[in-house]
Design a protein around this motif. Structure first.
Motif, mmCIF file in Angstrom:
data_model
loop_
_atom_site.group_PDB
_atom_site.id
_atom_site.type_symbol
_atom_site.label_atom_id
_atom_site.label_comp_id
_atom_site.label_asym_id
_atom_site.label_seq_id
_atom_site.Cartn_x
_atom_site.Cartn_y
_atom_site.Cartn_z
ATOM 1 N N GLN A 225 0.861 -1.172 0.000
ATOM 2 C CA GLN A 225 0.000 0.000 0.000
ATOM 3 C C GLN A 225 0.900 1.225 0.000
ATOM 4 O OE1 GLN A 225 -2.973 1.697 3.245
ATOM 5 N NE2 GLN A 225 -3.910 -0.052 2.189
ATOM 6 N N ASP B 56 -5.013 4.096 -0.358
ATOM 7 C CA ASP B 56 -6.020 3.409 0.460
ATOM 8 C C ASP B 56 -6.396 2.050 -0.114
ATOM 9 O OD1 ASP B 56 -7.350 4.207 -1.774
ATOM 10 O OD2 ASP B 56 -8.874 5.413 -0.734
ATOM 11 N N ARG B 57 -5.589 1.517 -1.041
ATOM 12 C CA ARG B 57 -5.908 0.208 -1.593
ATOM 13 C C ARG B 57 -4.663 -0.667 -1.643
ATOM 14 N NH1 ARG B 57 -4.819 -0.314 -7.175
ATOM 15 N NH2 ARG B 57 -3.889 1.566 -8.083
#
Length: 471
Positions: free
Chosen positions: A266, A271-272
């Motif tokens: 990440q 945020d992924r």
């Protein structure tokens, strides 16, 4: 199965030997040394069975004859074949580097016995003789040529695991060549066509190491004016080399452990989770186990990195490779500096073998580079190296006495004669009377060395006797 070569012009004896070797491997027959050398260049073998007359053709000595078979990539063991009355000559061939000898007529039992002795002495290494197989690519051949047993073990491990995706931990002192071994692993892996990305963890500040490895999004922190992919994504499908991994902070240790477990990263400000397919090779000159025992390095991360450990030995434990490394570096700097340096002087080579090399191969390379820049002659001499590197006696000023009562030409010749005599004595003492090795050091042929020794009334047995008394 092994590869054999028969060198003899006697067809009957060649056929007898081929029958004796039947079932033990492939056999190539040659009649001349020149033909043999051409075949060896394209098809290395394990053992050359050579007729002594073929080796001594054209007035050669045994060191020259055996040496001609070793020219180029071949390092085959040589077994000399002689008539019974020439057994004394066969012993001379063994002293020159041959592994053993056989007497005519050849008997299958004698051939089998010689091969068994070579096996016992570890001279037949088909499984570990990488130059004979198709595993090592052309660029690696210069690296893997080694006479050091400990380095052979290292390359054996590389060969075993290069094709896997296993995580590797390279350990060893600074300058031993860990990054070179990492590149060797990648170059012989199934990922060879994908990127090899290297990160020196100790050179990246703690505040930037996360962004360096995992990347960051635009605006993630002050100065992040654009997104950056990070080293893991740059190495996608290939290999990521984490040098000096023991220097990363405890927080980064946790994040690296998570990547190794989950195979996702990440980016900073992201945020992924992004999947990554990367093989990890880590390196350190620290004792990570000791650090983990002291709480300085996470044990779970150590176990994740230490799946396949390979320890690279220091240069002082593989001194037999020093001259080869020096030759490689000299060749490199000749091309870079436009010089034609052809080796090192014997006193420098002696210092090479006596020095402890705290900086290992990197220190040797730096010293050779400096010497190549300073050297004005054809061989690297003591004057081109730091005084602290050499023993005091190797940097002493030459003791020259000039007799002005003599004509200039005669006086000059006497100085040259004294120098040659002292040089030969030092050379033969350093090599314990081994002619082939001494000639190589001096950059001349064994025949030229024999002529110089005869001129100065020097006998190699005198220097061998000295070596025996000192041992």
């Amino acid at each position: 199965m092994h590869e054999f070569m028969v060198l003899t012009s006697d067809e009957e004896q060649a056929e007898a030997l081929i029958r004796a070797l039947s079932g033990r491997g492939d056999v190539v027959a040659c009649k001349l040394v020149s033909e043999c050398r051409a075949v060896l260049a394209a098809h290395p073998v394990d053992v050359v069975f050579a007729d002594h007359a073929a080796l001594l053709g054209e007035g050669r000595s045994y060191p020259e004859g055996v040496g001609r078979l070793w020219h180029g990539p071949s390092r085959a063991e040589v077994v000399v074949m002689v008539e019974p009355e020439n057994v004394r000559d066969a012993m001379g061939a063994v002293r020159a580097g041959a592994a053993d000898f056989l007497t005519y007529p050849l008997a299958s039992g004698d051939v089998a016995h010689v091969l068994e002795q070579l096996e016992k002495r570890g001279m037949l290494r088909t499984e570990l003789d990488y130059l004979k197989g198709q595993f090592w690519n052309e660029d690696a051949l210069e690296v893997v040529q080694t006479s050091s047993p400990v380095m052979r073990e290292v390359f054996a491990k590389v060969r075993q695991m290069a094709g896997t995706r296993t995580t590797v931990l390279l350990t060893g002192e600074t300058g031993t060549g860990k990054s070179l071994v990492a590149r060797l692993i990648h170059a012989h892996s199934t990922r060879r066509d994908e990127p090899f990305v290297s990160v020196h963890c100790g050179a990246v500040p703690d505040t930037l190491i996360e962004s360096e490895l995992f990347g960051h999004e635009k605006g993630a922190f002050t100065g992040a004016v654009r997104s950056k992919p990070g080293k893991f994504r740059q190495a996608q499908g290939g290999t990521l080399f984490l040098d000096e991994v023991g220097t990363i902070s405890p927080l980064m240790q946790i994040k690296l452990l998570n990547v190794l477990q989950e195979r996702t990263i990440q980016s900073v400000g992201g945020d992924r989770d992004v999947p990554v397919d990367v093989r990890i090779i880590a390196a350190t000159n620290d004792d990570l186990w000791d650090m983990s025992e002291k709480g300085l390095f996470r044990k779970d991360l150590f176990y994740r990195l230490n799946v396949f450990p390979i320890e690279i030995p220091p240069l002082r434990e593989r001194r037999s490779d020093i001259l080869r490394f020096a030759d490689v570096f000299i060749s490199h700097f000749n091309a870079q500096l436009g010089k034609n340096i052809r080796g090192v002087e014997p006193d420098v080579l002696e210092a090479f073998h006596e020095y402890d090399w705290p900086g290992n191969v990197r220190e040797l390379e730096n010293l050779v580079e400096r010497a190549c820049i300073l050297e004005q002659g054809e061989r690297l001499g003591a004057g081109s190296f730091p005084r602290e590197f050499l023993r005091e006696e190797t940097v002493r000023e030459p003791d020259v006495h000039v007799d002005i009562s003599l004509p200039l030409g005669r006086a000059r010749q006497e100085v040259v004669d004294r120098f040659e005599h002292e040089y030969l004595c030092e050379l033969l003492s350093a090599t314990h009377g081994r002619i082939k090795e001494a000639a190589q050091w001096a950059g001349i042929t064994p025949r030229q060395l024999h002529k110089l020794m005869a001129r100065h009334n020097l006998r190699r047995c005198s220097f061998r006797d000295v070596a025996k008394r000192n041992s």
